[in-house]
Write a protein that holds these residues in place. Structure first.
Motif, mmCIF file in Angstrom:
data_model
loop_
_atom_site.group_PDB
_atom_site.id
_atom_site.type_symbol
_atom_site.label_atom_id
_atom_site.label_comp_id
_atom_site.label_asym_id
_atom_site.label_seq_id
_atom_site.Cartn_x
_atom_site.Cartn_y
_atom_site.Cartn_z
ATOM 1 N N ALA A 1 -71.140 -83.337 71.283
ATOM 2 C CA ALA A 1 -69.717 -83.551 71.557
ATOM 3 C C ALA A 1 -68.957 -83.512 70.240
ATOM 4 O O ALA A 1 -69.402 -84.068 69.242
ATOM 5 C CB ALA A 1 -69.502 -84.903 72.253
ATOM 6 N N ASP A 2 -67.820 -82.832 70.251
ATOM 7 C CA ASP A 2 -66.989 -82.644 69.061
ATOM 8 C C ASP A 2 -65.621 -83.239 69.346
ATOM 9 O O ASP A 2 -64.828 -82.671 70.104
ATOM 10 C CB ASP A 2 -66.898 -81.142 68.745
ATOM 11 N N GLY A 3 -65.343 -84.406 68.760
ATOM 12 C CA GLY A 3 -64.136 -85.149 69.078
ATOM 13 C C GLY A 3 -62.888 -84.606 68.418
ATOM 14 O O GLY A 3 -62.935 -83.913 67.405
ATOM 15 N N MET A 4 -61.741 -84.931 69.007
ATOM 16 C CA MET A 4 -60.448 -84.557 68.443
ATOM 17 C C MET A 4 -59.480 -85.703 68.681
ATOM 18 O O MET A 4 -59.630 -86.496 69.596
ATOM 19 C CB MET A 4 -59.932 -83.273 69.092
ATOM 20 N N GLY A 5 -58.495 -85.816 67.803
ATOM 21 C CA GLY A 5 -57.505 -86.863 67.983
ATOM 22 C C GLY A 5 -57.088 -87.528 66.689
ATOM 23 O O GLY A 5 -56.146 -88.306 66.664
ATOM 24 N N GLY A 6 -57.778 -87.234 65.604
ATOM 25 C CA GLY A 6 -57.371 -87.790 64.316
ATOM 26 C C GLY A 6 -57.733 -89.256 64.162
ATOM 27 O O GLY A 6 -57.982 -89.971 65.126
ATOM 28 N N HIS A 7 -57.739 -89.701 62.926
ATOM 29 C CA HIS A 7 -58.074 -91.093 62.588
ATOM 30 C C HIS A 7 -59.402 -91.465 63.265
ATOM 31 O O HIS A 7 -60.389 -90.770 63.120
ATOM 32 C CB HIS A 7 -56.936 -92.025 62.955
ATOM 33 N N GLN A 8 -59.423 -92.550 64.036
ATOM 34 C CA GLN A 8 -60.681 -92.939 64.676
ATOM 35 C C GLN A 8 -60.773 -92.437 66.111
ATOM 36 O O GLN A 8 -61.755 -92.679 66.793
ATOM 37 C CB GLN A 8 -60.821 -94.457 64.657
ATOM 38 N N ASN A 9 -59.746 -91.724 66.592
ATOM 39 C CA ASN A 9 -59.716 -91.353 68.001
ATOM 40 C C ASN A 9 -60.760 -90.304 68.351
ATOM 41 O O ASN A 9 -61.374 -90.352 69.413
ATOM 42 C CB ASN A 9 -58.325 -90.841 68.376
ATOM 43 N N GLY A 10 -60.960 -89.313 67.462
ATOM 44 C CA GLY A 10 -61.908 -88.257 67.754
ATOM 45 C C GLY A 10 -63.328 -88.760 67.859
ATOM 46 O O GLY A 10 -64.057 -88.428 68.798
ATOM 47 N N ASP A 11 -63.752 -89.574 66.901
ATOM 48 C CA ASP A 11 -65.129 -90.062 66.972
ATOM 49 C C ASP A 11 -65.298 -91.085 68.089
ATOM 50 O O ASP A 11 -66.387 -91.235 68.638
ATOM 51 C CB ASP A 11 -65.620 -90.585 65.621
ATOM 52 N N LEU A 12 -64.208 -91.771 68.469
ATOM 53 C CA LEU A 12 -64.281 -92.661 69.626
ATOM 54 C C LEU A 12 -64.574 -91.861 70.887
ATOM 55 O O LEU A 12 -65.445 -92.226 71.685
ATOM 56 C CB LEU A 12 -62.956 -93.413 69.787
#
Length: 243
Positions: free
Chosen positions: A39-50
C-alpha cells in the motif's frame, strides 16, 4: 524480511528512498495465510502513512478458515469499509481542506495453485514465468487513461503534467471500484507486488532479471540495490513471492 510457509517463499522490504522525509508505504507478508499486500499512502504529513498502515493492519485480520472465494469477498468488503472510513471520516479532518487521505493497494491471495490479485491505484503486480515478465495489474492513473482512451503512446502520455494522477485509490472517492484478476500459479512462478517508487526507477528488463534469481531474497536485494543506486525520489516497497 524473508519467510517460508508450505509451498510459498517470500521476501519483503520497504525503504524511504533518498528524497522523501517520511515513508508512506506499508507492506504485509503472511505466507501462512497466503496473503501479501503493498500500500502506498497519500495525504501529506502523517496522513499518508496512516492510510497505508490502516489497510495492512486491517487486512492482516483475514480469517484463515475461509476458502479463496470467501477470502476474496472478505477482502473486498473490508476494503470498501476502509474506503468509507478514509474518504468520509479522516479526509474531512485532514490538515488541509483539499487533502485526500488515502492509499493505493495491491493484494495477492493464494490457496493451493489458485491466486487472486485485487488492486486500486498504481501499485502493481508482476509475474515472472518461463523467462518472461508479465504485468498482471494495470494502473488506475490518468496516464493509463490517456493511453487507452486517447490512443497516446506511453512516451506521449508520460509528458502530460497530470500523468501520474490517480483515478482510483482507497479513500479517494466515496465509492470504491476495485479491479481483480484470478489465475493459476505454477511451481517456479515468481510474483512481485510493488509501489510505483520501484517500477518508476527500473526498466522492465531489470525487474525481470532480478525476478529470475534463485530466491525471493536475492531478487528483492537486487531490486532495491538497483533502485537505491539511482535517484530514489520516492518511497520504495516490494514483496517477492515464489511457489
Amino acid at each position: 524480511m524473508a519467510a517460508t510457509s508450505g509451498s510459498w517463499r517470500c521476501a519483503a522490504r520497504t525503504d524511504t528512498g533518498k528524497v522523501r522525509a517520511r515513508n508512506e508505504d506499508a507492506f504485509l507478508a503472511l505466507p501462512e495465510l497466503g496473503l501479501w499486500i503493498v500500500a502506498d499512502g497519500m495525504g501529506g504529513h502523517q496522513n499518508g502513512d496512516l492510510a497505508s498502515r490502516l489497510i495492512v493492519e486491517r487486512l492482516a485480520e483475514l480469517p484463515d478458515f475461509l476458502d479463496l472465494d470467501q477470502q476474496v469477498d472478505w477482502l473486498r468488503s473490508t476494503l470498501h469499509s476502509l474506503n468509507r472510513h478514509l474518504a468520509l471520516d479522516l479526509t474531512v479532518h485532514a490538515d488541509q481542506p483539499e487533502t485526500i487521505v488515502g492509499s493505493t493497494v495491491v493484494a495477492l491471495l493464494a490457496r493451493g495453485d489458485q491466486a487472486c490479485c485485487l488492486w486500486a491505484g498504481d501499485s502493481r503486480c508482476y509475474m515472472w514465468r518461463g523467462g518472461r515478465l508479465f504485468q498482471l495489474s494495470h494502473d488506475h492513473s490518468f496516464m493509463e487513461e490517456l493511453i487507452r482512451d486517447q490512443r497516446m503512446s506511453p512516451a506521449e502520455a508520460a509528458r502530460h503534467p497530470s500523468a501520474r494522477a490517480l483515478t482510483r485509490a482507497i479513500g479517494a472517492h466515496e465509492k470504491l471500484d476495485l479491479d481483480m484478476i484470478r489465475f493459476t500459479v505454477y511451481p517456479g512462478d515468481t510474483l512481485l507486488l510493488c509501489s510505483d517508487g520501484l517500477y518508476q526507477s527500473l526498466l522492465p528488463d531489470t525487474i525481470g532479471a532480478a525476478m529470475n534469481l534463485p530466491s525471493p531474497s536475492l531478487a528483492l536485494q537486487r531490486l532495491f540495490n538497483q533502485c537505491l543506486a539511482g535517484p530514489a525520489r520516492d518511497n520504495i516497497s516490494a514483496v517477492v513471492i515464489r511457489r
